[in-house]
Motif scaffolding. Structure first.
Motif, PDB file in Angstrom:
ATOM      1  N   GLU A  81       0.823  -1.203   0.000  1.00  0.00           N
ATOM      2  CA  GLU A  81       0.000   0.000   0.000  1.00  0.00           C
ATOM      3  C   GLU A  81       0.863   1.262   0.000  1.00  0.00           C
ATOM      4  O   GLU A  81       0.622   2.190  -0.770  1.00  0.00           O
ATOM      5  CB  GLU A  81      -0.941   0.001   1.209  1.00  0.00           C
ATOM      6  CG  GLU A  81      -2.012   1.069   1.122  1.00  0.00           C
ATOM      7  CD  GLU A  81      -3.012   0.949   2.253  1.00  0.00           C
ATOM      8  OE1 GLU A  81      -3.286   1.988   2.886  1.00  0.00           O
ATOM      9  OE2 GLU A  81      -3.509  -0.164   2.500  1.00  0.00           O
ATOM     10  N   GLY A  82       1.871   1.285   0.843  1.00  0.00           N
ATOM     11  CA  GLY A  82       2.762   2.445   0.895  1.00  0.00           C
ATOM     12  C   GLY A  82       3.555   2.624  -0.388  1.00  0.00           C
ATOM     13  O   GLY A  82       3.749   3.752  -0.862  1.00  0.00           O
ATOM     14  N   LEU A  83       4.020   1.515  -0.972  1.00  0.00           N
ATOM     15  CA  LEU A  83       4.775   1.582  -2.221  1.00  0.00           C
ATOM     16  C   LEU A  83       3.893   2.052  -3.371  1.00  0.00           C
ATOM     17  O   LEU A  83       4.331   2.825  -4.233  1.00  0.00           O
ATOM     18  CB  LEU A  83       5.402   0.221  -2.546  1.00  0.00           C
ATOM     19  CG  LEU A  83       6.493  -0.259  -1.586  1.00  0.00           C
ATOM     20  CD1 LEU A  83       6.844  -1.715  -1.872  1.00  0.00           C
ATOM     21  CD2 LEU A  83       7.723   0.619  -1.679  1.00  0.00           C
ATOM     22  N   LEU A  84       2.641   1.606  -3.391  1.00  0.00           N
ATOM     23  CA  LEU A  84       1.688   2.045  -4.421  1.00  0.00           C
ATOM     24  C   LEU A  84       1.402   3.531  -4.298  1.00  0.00           C
ATOM     25  O   LEU A  84       1.447   4.269  -5.286  1.00  0.00           O
ATOM     26  CB  LEU A  84       0.383   1.253  -4.328  1.00  0.00           C
ATOM     27  CG  LEU A  84       0.410  -0.186  -4.822  1.00  0.00           C
ATOM     28  CD1 LEU A  84      -0.849  -0.923  -4.387  1.00  0.00           C
ATOM     29  CD2 LEU A  84       0.571  -0.234  -6.331  1.00  0.00           C
ATOM     30  N   ALA A 117       3.185   5.803  -2.926  1.00  0.00           N
ATOM     31  CA  ALA A 117       4.400   6.592  -3.189  1.00  0.00           C
ATOM     32  C   ALA A 117       4.800   6.549  -4.662  1.00  0.00           C
ATOM     33  O   ALA A 117       5.726   7.241  -5.077  1.00  0.00           O
ATOM     34  CB  ALA A 117       5.552   6.082  -2.324  1.00  0.00           C
ATOM     35  N   GLY A 118       4.115   5.710  -5.442  1.00  0.00           N
ATOM     36  CA  GLY A 118       4.430   5.597  -6.862  1.00  0.00           C
ATOM     37  C   GLY A 118       5.640   4.725  -7.155  1.00  0.00           C
ATOM     38  O   GLY A 118       6.146   4.715  -8.277  1.00  0.00           O
ATOM     39  N   LEU A 119       6.111   4.007  -6.156  1.00  0.00           N
ATOM     40  CA  LEU A 119       7.275   3.134  -6.338  1.00  0.00           C
ATOM     41  C   LEU A 119       6.902   1.766  -6.891  1.00  0.00           C
ATOM     42  O   LEU A 119       7.760   1.000  -7.309  1.00  0.00           O
ATOM     43  CB  LEU A 119       8.020   2.967  -5.009  1.00  0.00           C
ATOM     44  CG  LEU A 119       8.630   4.236  -4.434  1.00  0.00           C
ATOM     45  CD1 LEU A 119       9.149   3.988  -3.029  1.00  0.00           C
ATOM     46  CD2 LEU A 119       9.726   4.754  -5.342  1.00  0.00           C
ATOM     47  N   LEU A 120       5.619   1.458  -6.859  1.00  0.00           N
ATOM     48  CA  LEU A 120       5.127   0.174  -7.342  1.00  0.00           C
ATOM     49  C   LEU A 120       3.822   0.421  -8.087  1.00  0.00           C
ATOM     50  O   LEU A 120       2.972   1.172  -7.622  1.00  0.00           O
ATOM     51  CB  LEU A 120       4.892  -0.764  -6.141  1.00  0.00           C
ATOM     52  CG  LEU A 120       4.468  -2.191  -6.423  1.00  0.00           C
ATOM     53  CD1 LEU A 120       5.585  -2.960  -7.125  1.00  0.00           C
ATOM     54  CD2 LEU A 120       4.133  -2.904  -5.112  1.00  0.00           C
ATOM     55  N   LYS A 121       3.701  -0.169  -9.255  1.00  0.00           N
ATOM     56  CA  LYS A 121       2.482  -0.056 -10.061  1.00  0.00           C
ATOM     57  C   LYS A 121       1.575  -1.243  -9.739  1.00  0.00           C
ATOM     58  O   LYS A 121       2.051  -2.357  -9.521  1.00  0.00           O
ATOM     59  CB  LYS A 121       2.822  -0.042 -11.553  1.00  0.00           C
ATOM     60  CG  LYS A 121       3.845   1.010 -11.958  1.00  0.00           C
ATOM     61  CD  LYS A 121       3.186   2.358 -12.076  1.00  0.00           C
ATOM     62  CE  LYS A 121       4.150   3.367 -12.670  1.00  0.00           C
ATOM     63  NZ  LYS A 121       4.401   4.494 -11.867  1.00  0.00           N
ATOM     64  N   ALA A 122       0.279  -1.007  -9.745  1.00  0.00           N
ATOM     65  CA  ALA A 122      -0.700  -2.042  -9.390  1.00  0.00           C
ATOM     66  C   ALA A 122      -0.530  -3.342 -10.180  1.00  0.00           C
ATOM     67  O   ALA A 122      -0.615  -4.427  -9.583  1.00  0.00           O
ATOM     68  CB  ALA A 122      -2.114  -1.500  -9.535  1.00  0.00           C
ATOM     69  N   PRO A 123      -0.267  -3.303 -11.496  1.00  0.00           N
ATOM     70  CA  PRO A 123      -0.103  -4.574 -12.221  1.00  0.00           C
ATOM     71  C   PRO A 123       1.058  -5.434 -11.699  1.00  0.00           C
ATOM     72  O   PRO A 123       1.023  -6.656 -11.814  1.00  0.00           O
ATOM     73  CB  PRO A 123       0.165  -4.131 -13.667  1.00  0.00           C
ATOM     74  CG  PRO A 123      -0.379  -2.747 -13.765  1.00  0.00           C
ATOM     75  CD  PRO A 123      -0.241  -2.158 -12.398  1.00  0.00           C
ATOM     76  N   MET A 124       2.058  -4.789 -11.115  1.00  0.00           N
ATOM     77  CA  MET A 124       3.204  -5.532 -10.592  1.00  0.00           C
ATOM     78  C   MET A 124       2.819  -6.384  -9.386  1.00  0.00           C
ATOM     79  O   MET A 124       3.503  -7.354  -9.076  1.00  0.00           O
ATOM     80  CB  MET A 124       4.356  -4.588 -10.226  1.00  0.00           C
ATOM     81  CG  MET A 124       4.970  -3.885 -11.418  1.00  0.00           C
ATOM     82  SD  MET A 124       5.487  -4.994 -12.735  1.00  0.00           S
ATOM     83  CE  MET A 124       6.978  -5.635 -12.069  1.00  0.00           C
ATOM     84  N   LEU A 125       1.722  -6.043  -8.713  1.00  0.00           N
ATOM     85  CA  LEU A 125       1.268  -6.850  -7.576  1.00  0.00           C
ATOM     86  C   LEU A 125       0.834  -8.246  -8.018  1.00  0.00           C
ATOM     87  O   LEU A 125       0.759  -9.157  -7.204  1.00  0.00           O
ATOM     88  CB  LEU A 125       0.123  -6.153  -6.833  1.00  0.00           C
ATOM     89  CG  LEU A 125       0.523  -4.945  -6.003  1.00  0.00           C
ATOM     90  CD1 LEU A 125      -0.713  -4.266  -5.413  1.00  0.00           C
ATOM     91  CD2 LEU A 125       1.500  -5.322  -4.912  1.00  0.00           C
TER      92      LEU A 125
END
Length: 181
Positions: A133-136, A138-146
């Motif tokens: 949640e924090g990475l999403l 912050a823009g450090l992780l994109k939802a499709p990468m989950l």
């Protein structure tokens, strides 16, 4: 030859081989590239030693990211830890006389399993779980990468570590003999 120069040379050669194999096998996908990476890591440990192995284990994920092979910058530290786990366990269990096949086989299976477990835990539970949640946000992780990361860092990691370790066990005796080690 000076020990330090020999170490630098062996490590550099193995790292160059690993980078070349990553670049050449990238189109073939994770199973092929990962197997070659693990083979080079294992050969490095069994032929050049633990310090060369750990050095290659830590530098190779950075190079993989720069080559566009590592899927996300967030996975680079996880891969470093997984590769280092593989290298250290392989070295510790195989021991100084890594020519004994039973020890090598035990080391190979334990190291591959540990690498898989470490990567699985870091990526699936930490990055895609606790920190997601924090990475999403912050823009450090994109939802499709989950969805992509858990699949990439699950059973394929065990398979590629086992394949690569098996290849290394076949190659290492020949290399040790050629290098008079």
């Amino acid at each position: 030859m000076n020990k330090k120069i020999k170490w630098i040379t062996e490590t550099a050669v193995m790292l160059a081989l690993l980078v070349a194999l990553q670049a050449l096998t990238k189109p073939a996908g994770q199973m092929v590239t990962g197997s070659f990476v693990n083979a080079v890591l294992a050969v490095t440990v069994l032929v050049a030693g633990i310090y060369s192995g750990v050095t290659v284990a830590v530098i190779s994920p950075v190079l993989a990211y720069l080559l566009g092979i590592a899927p996300q910058i967030l996975t680079v530290p996880a891969i470093m830890v997984g590769n280092t786990t593989f290298a250290v366990l392989l070295s510790l269990i195989a021991g100084k006389d890594s020519r004994k096949i039973a020890r090598q086989a035990t080391a190979w299976i334990a190291a591959a399993t540990a690498k898989f477990a470490v990567l699985y835990a870091i990526v699936n539970f930490l990055i895609c779980g606790v920190l997601a949640e924090g990475l999403l946000s912050a823009g450090l992780l994109k939802a499709p990468m989950l969805k992509v990361l858990p699949a990439t860092f699950s059973w394929p990691q065990l398979v590629t570590a086992l394949i690569g370790g098996g290849i290394a066990l076949l190659i290492t005796p020949v290399l040790r003999k050629a290098l008079k080690k």
